[in-house]
Design a protein around this motif. Sequence first.
Motif, short mmCIF file in Angstrom:
data_model
loop_
_atom_site.label_atom_id
_atom_site.label_comp_id
_atom_site.label_asym_id
_atom_site.label_seq_id
_atom_site.Cartn_x
_atom_site.Cartn_y
_atom_site.Cartn_z
N ILE A 1 0.85 -1.20 0.00
CA ILE A 1 0.00 0.00 0.00
C ILE A 1 0.88 1.25 0.00
CG2 ILE A 1 -1.70 1.32 1.32
CD1 ILE A 1 -2.68 -1.40 2.43
N ARG A 2 1.93 1.24 0.80
CA ARG A 2 2.85 2.38 0.86
C ARG A 2 3.50 2.64 -0.50
NH1 ARG A 2 5.54 0.55 4.61
NH2 ARG A 2 4.45 1.59 6.32
N ASP A 3 3.90 1.59 -1.18
CA ASP A 3 4.51 1.74 -2.51
C ASP A 3 3.55 2.40 -3.49
OD1 ASP A 3 6.82 0.56 -1.59
OD2 ASP A 3 6.39 -1.43 -2.44
N GLU A 4 2.26 2.01 -3.41
CA GLU A 4 1.27 2.59 -4.32
C GLU A 4 0.96 4.04 -3.97
OE1 GLU A 4 -0.19 1.49 -7.13
OE2 GLU A 4 1.18 -0.21 -7.00
N LEU A 5 0.82 4.34 -2.69
CA LEU A 5 0.47 5.69 -2.27
C LEU A 5 1.56 6.71 -2.59
CD1 LEU A 5 -1.31 5.04 1.14
CD2 LEU A 5 -2.34 5.97 -0.93
N GLN A 6 2.79 6.25 -2.66
CA GLN A 6 3.88 7.16 -2.98
C GLN A 6 3.81 7.67 -4.42
OE1 GLN A 6 7.29 4.80 -1.83
NE2 GLN A 6 7.23 5.52 0.30
N LYS A 7 2.96 7.06 -5.23
CA LYS A 7 2.74 7.53 -6.60
C LYS A 7 1.79 8.71 -6.65
CE LYS A 7 3.27 2.76 -8.29
NZ LYS A 7 2.59 1.63 -8.96
N TYR A 8 1.12 8.98 -5.52
CA TYR A 8 0.14 10.05 -5.46
C TYR A 8 0.65 11.19 -4.57
CZ TYR A 8 -3.08 6.49 -7.27
OH TYR A 8 -3.68 5.52 -8.02
N ASP A 9 0.04 12.35 -4.72
CA ASP A 9 0.44 13.51 -3.95
C ASP A 9 -0.39 13.61 -2.67
OD1 ASP A 9 1.73 15.84 -3.21
OD2 ASP A 9 0.43 17.13 -4.43
N TYR A 10 -0.23 12.62 -1.79
CA TYR A 10 -0.97 12.59 -0.54
C TYR A 10 -0.01 12.38 0.63
CZ TYR A 10 -5.38 11.85 -3.10
OH TYR A 10 -6.46 11.98 -3.93
N MET A 11 -0.35 12.99 1.76
CA MET A 11 0.32 12.63 3.00
C MET A 11 -0.46 11.47 3.61
SD MET A 11 1.19 16.34 4.73
CE MET A 11 1.97 15.52 6.13
N PHE A 12 0.24 10.49 4.14
CA PHE A 12 -0.46 9.33 4.68
C PHE A 12 0.31 8.71 5.84
CE2 PHE A 12 2.27 7.84 1.25
CZ PHE A 12 2.91 6.73 1.81
N GLN A 13 -0.43 7.97 6.64
CA GLN A 13 0.15 7.22 7.75
C GLN A 13 -0.44 5.82 7.70
OE1 GLN A 13 2.43 7.93 10.22
NE2 GLN A 13 2.18 5.82 10.93
N ILE A 14 0.42 4.80 7.72
CA ILE A 14 -0.06 3.42 7.71
C ILE A 14 0.41 2.72 8.98
CG2 ILE A 14 -0.05 1.22 6.49
CD1 ILE A 14 0.67 2.70 3.94
N ASP A 15 -0.54 2.18 9.72
CA ASP A 15 -0.22 1.39 10.92
C ASP A 15 -0.70 -0.04 10.67
OD1 ASP A 15 0.65 3.72 12.34
OD2 ASP A 15 -1.46 4.21 12.70
#
Length: 232
Positions: A21-35
């Motif tokens: 999920i982290r690898d995919e989200l890094q393709k977008y311009d979003y700040m995110f937190q995954i626990d």
Amino acid sequence: MINIAVCDDERIFSELIAEKIRDELQKYDYMFQIDYYTSGIELLTQHESALYDIVFLDIDMPKINGYETLLQLRKLKPDILAVFITHHRGLIYPSYKYHPFMLLTKLDFTSKIHGVVKEVLGELKNIRELDTYYTITRYGHEQSILKRRIIYAEAVHHGAKLHTLDGVFKIRKSLQELYSELDCGYLVFCHRSCIVNVKHVHEIHQNTVLLDNGVKLPLSQRHVTEIIKKYK
């Protein structure tokens, strides 16, 4: 900021899901937190203080399974988006009554993660859009209406009527203009003469939609697919 939880009683798989999920989200311009968590109880304890927007949830877990965990999560955040993941294909059909956003087998997860993340981000955008305001001008004064509180809109002579939890407002714009300005995936046409907030739909029938306030609106065949897709 997007807050995401991953919960699987197999720690290795929980970490793998979070990494993908982290690898995919890094393709977008979003700040995110995954626990990530290894039990429903652990997730629920943390969710009380930090509400999650999205949860990737194993179904078959000890003590408290994915179904029960999701029901508890929704008591604190009703619009949390849930993606069920399971080893057991036999658990997929019973999962539908819990209205997850998506269902995946663990074998399919890696190959489908790109599409899953894209769809869940789009759905989250629609949810957050409901918490923005639509501004109308009445008698020379502006009034802001929370989109979440809009129930439906109907075409009337010389404009449209916007029915909300705060009252009914006459708008001197066409229904199509109103639809474009609302710009929210949950506010959709059910008929050429009506826009409905899918979050207020109680039941869908062959030619009508029944709203949670008892109002029935016409439903045309060209809009059935979209309404059903949003109605969960």
